[in-house]
Motif scaffolding. Structure first.
Motif, PDB file in Angstrom:
ATOM      1  N   GLN A   1       0.852  -1.185   0.000  1.00 48.76           N
ATOM      2  CA  GLN A   1       0.000   0.000   0.000  1.00 48.76           C
ATOM      3  C   GLN A   1       0.898   1.249   0.000  1.00 48.76           C
ATOM      4  OE1 GLN A   1      -3.476  -0.221   0.073  1.00 48.76           O
ATOM      5  NE2 GLN A   1      -3.290  -2.458   0.080  1.00 48.76           N
ATOM      6  N   ILE A   2       0.385   2.342  -0.607  1.00 50.35           N
ATOM      7  CA  ILE A   2       1.039   3.643  -0.535  1.00 50.35           C
ATOM      8  C   ILE A   2       0.150   4.546   0.303  1.00 50.35           C
ATOM      9  CG2 ILE A   2       1.939   5.637  -1.789  1.00 50.35           C
ATOM     10  CD1 ILE A   2       2.212   3.872  -4.258  1.00 50.35           C
ATOM     11  N   GLU A   3       0.656   4.960   1.459  1.00 53.81           N
ATOM     12  CA  GLU A   3      -0.066   5.904   2.318  1.00 53.81           C
ATOM     13  C   GLU A   3       0.445   7.311   2.028  1.00 53.81           C
ATOM     14  OE1 GLU A   3       0.564   4.484   6.290  1.00 53.81           O
ATOM     15  OE2 GLU A   3      -1.193   3.161   6.185  1.00 53.81           O
ATOM     16  N   VAL A   4      -0.480   8.222   1.745  1.00 51.10           N
ATOM     17  CA  VAL A   4      -0.110   9.586   1.371  1.00 51.10           C
ATOM     18  C   VAL A   4      -0.523  10.537   2.490  1.00 51.10           C
ATOM     19  CG1 VAL A   4      -0.298  11.381  -0.374  1.00 51.10           C
ATOM     20  CG2 VAL A   4      -0.478   8.975  -1.050  1.00 51.10           C
ATOM     21  N   TYR A   5       0.445  11.326   2.946  1.00 55.09           N
ATOM     22  CA  TYR A   5       0.220  12.254   4.057  1.00 55.09           C
ATOM     23  C   TYR A   5       0.343  13.701   3.575  1.00 55.09           C
ATOM     24  CZ  TYR A   5       0.734   8.181   7.081  1.00 55.09           C
ATOM     25  OH  TYR A   5       0.567   6.951   7.700  1.00 55.09           O
ATOM     26  N   ASP A   6      -0.550  14.517   4.076  1.00 60.15           N
ATOM     27  CA  ASP A   6      -0.535  15.956   3.803  1.00 60.15           C
ATOM     28  C   ASP A   6      -0.364  16.675   5.129  1.00 60.15           C
ATOM     29  OD1 ASP A   6      -0.858  18.550   2.968  1.00 60.15           O
ATOM     30  OD2 ASP A   6      -2.897  18.307   2.196  1.00 60.15           O
ATOM     31  N   ASN A   7       0.831  17.256   5.350  1.00 59.18           N
ATOM     32  CA  ASN A   7       1.152  17.916   6.623  1.00 59.18           C
ATOM     33  C   ASN A   7       0.881  16.998   7.819  1.00 59.18           C
ATOM     34  OD1 ASN A   7       2.084  20.429   5.592  1.00 59.18           O
ATOM     35  ND2 ASN A   7      -0.044  21.064   5.247  1.00 59.18           N
ATOM     36  N   GLY A   8       1.262  15.746   7.662  1.00 61.85           N
ATOM     37  CA  GLY A   8       1.150  14.779   8.744  1.00 61.85           C
ATOM     38  C   GLY A   8      -0.165  14.045   8.827  1.00 61.85           C
ATOM     39  N   ASN A   9      -1.131  14.423   8.007  1.00 64.71           N
ATOM     40  CA  ASN A   9      -2.446  13.786   8.036  1.00 64.71           C
ATOM     41  C   ASN A   9      -2.584  12.799   6.874  1.00 64.71           C
ATOM     42  OD1 ASN A   9      -3.446  15.446  10.240  1.00 64.71           O
ATOM     43  ND2 ASN A   9      -3.509  17.125   8.750  1.00 64.71           N
ATOM     44  N   LEU A  10      -3.005  11.581   7.178  1.00 63.78           N
ATOM     45  CA  LEU A  10      -3.221  10.579   6.141  1.00 63.78           C
ATOM     46  C   LEU A  10      -4.423  10.982   5.295  1.00 63.78           C
ATOM     47  CD1 LEU A  10      -2.502   7.796   4.923  1.00 63.78           C
ATOM     48  CD2 LEU A  10      -4.088   6.784   6.591  1.00 63.78           C
ATOM     49  N   VAL A  11      -4.214  11.171   3.983  1.00 61.60           N
ATOM     50  CA  VAL A  11      -5.298  11.638   3.117  1.00 61.60           C
ATOM     51  C   VAL A  11      -5.705  10.609   2.060  1.00 61.60           C
ATOM     52  CG1 VAL A  11      -4.829  14.090   3.455  1.00 61.60           C
ATOM     53  CG2 VAL A  11      -3.632  12.844   1.636  1.00 61.60           C
TER      54      VAL A  11
END
Length: 394
Positions: A241-251
């Motif tokens: 899986q690829i987990e994508v974070y925006d400013n520390g938040n999983l989006v």
């Protein structure tokens, strides 16, 4: 006796009076003005960065001419008190100057002349200030938190001499260091990812700087870029899986199929089919991109491919992309089947393509094969202690 005494006293008084009158009557001679040139007369191989100056003692300047070998006048201006004159530009490379100045003092006008020559390089060297994608920086460009500064010289340089004149400042301040890949290329980064909103200013003050073997810097440059939001994608081969974070938040979480692993020798060339573990950054995006395995040594008749791919985000210099591939959706999230790229669904790929910018981070974890190398875009994969050893001592 009284008369004789009076005559004697008058005689002394008269003699004293005559002596004092003689001292007060000597005039002070007028001081002549003195002119000094810098560089001094006859100077050779003068630093190209130096200005031309004229200074007057005991007088003021009436005129200054500073002429090069072509007859061009070096622009300049006197100070308000007209006791000094300074050129408005540096003397530059490979010139022969003749200077003439007239100054006025108590003794009248005096004229001074001087000649000098400036250093003549065997070769001028320029440097390109780029990001890891090798695109030249432009003022106020925005990059991700994994931004790496690349200084690429067009000829080999003395690393220590060049590095002394490469200045990087950040707001807020962080400590960074240069890592030299070779005598042409130096990369700069801090120990950890940049903070969002950081402004990074790069000054390459190389004009007039000796860079080794008769080579000198062509020009000075200055450019500032800005760090955008913290976009970090973590691709884990354990979960696929690829987990994508925006400013520390999983989006977003995106199933992926990575490199199938293994190696091969094709046409005498060693090929690896792993997605190498390490910290990549986004280099650029293409929609579509023509992917041709022959460019890295795998022709179509040996199991290679040539195809058009939509929403492709490049993360390495040797052709690793995060891209859509509908035909491998059956494997995404459970099986690695690619030649090294990270395959994701068309919907995820379109979203990721619009989300990222150059410099965003893609961390690949728990895959096989050799660790990501710096030449592949693995600057952040180099441990900080090793990075510091790769720099040039001051």
């Amino acid at each position: 006796m009284a008369l004789g005494r009076r005559r004697l006293l008058i005689g002394f008084a008269g003699a004293g009076g005559l002596a004092m009158a003689g001292c007060a009557g000597e005039p002070t001679p007028p001081k002549p003005a003195t002119i000094r040139f810098d560089p001094p007369p006859g100077a050779h191989d003068v630093d190209a960065r130096s200005p031309g100056t004229v200074t007057v003692t005991d007088g003021t300047l009436r005129s200054v001419e500073w002429i090069d070998e072509t007859g061009r006048s070096l622009p300049g201006a006197p100070a308000p008190d007209h006791r000094t004159w300074t050129s408005a530009e540096p003397l530059g490379y490979g010139h022969t100057y003749t200077a003439r100045a007239v100054a006025q003092g108590e003794a009248g006008d005096v004229t001074g002349t001087a000649t000098c020559t400036t250093v003549r390089p065997q070769q001028l060297i320029d440097v390109s200030l780029r990001s890891a994608n090798l695109v030249e920086l432009a003022e106020n460009d925005t990059y991700g938190v994994g931004f790496v500064l690349v200084a690429q010289f067009d000829e080999p340089v003395d690393r220590a001499a060049a590095e002394r004149h490469l200045k990087v400042t950040t707001q807020p301040a962080v400590t960074g260091a240069w890592y030299w890949l070779d005598d042409h290329n130096a990369h700069w980064r801090p120990e950890r990812y940049h903070a969002p909103g950081t402004r990074i200013t790069i000054e390459a003050d190389l004009f007039g700087v000796a860079l080794g073997e008769g080579r000198y810097g062509l020009r000075n440059q200055r450019v500032s870029v800005i760090i955008g939001p913290a976009h970090v994608a973590i691709a884990d081969d354990d979960t696929k899986q690829i987990e994508v974070y925006d400013n520390g938040n999983l989006v977003r979480t995106m199933p992926t199929s990575m490199g199938k692993g293994g190696t091969s020798v094709v046409g005498g060339r060693y090929l690896s089919f792993w997605t190498r573990p390490g910290i990549y950054t986004v280099l650029d995006q293409n929609d579509p991109v023509i992917m041709d395995s022959a460019t890295y040594g795998l022709p179509t008749n040996s199991g290679g491919y040539r195809t058009s791919i939509n929403h492709a985000v490049r993360i390495s210099h040797d052709g690793i992309f995060v891209h859509e591939l509908a035909s491998t959706m059956w494997a995404q999230g459970n099986t690695n089947v690619s030649h090294g790229c990270l395959n994701i669904s068309p919907n995820d790929a379109a979203w990721f393509y619009d989300f990222v910018i150059p410099g965003d981070v893609v961390e690949v974890r728990n895959t096989g094969g050799d660790p990501l190398d710096i030449w592949q875009n693995g600057d952040w994969s180099v441990p900080w202690s090793d990075w510091l050893r790769g720099g040039t001592p001051a």
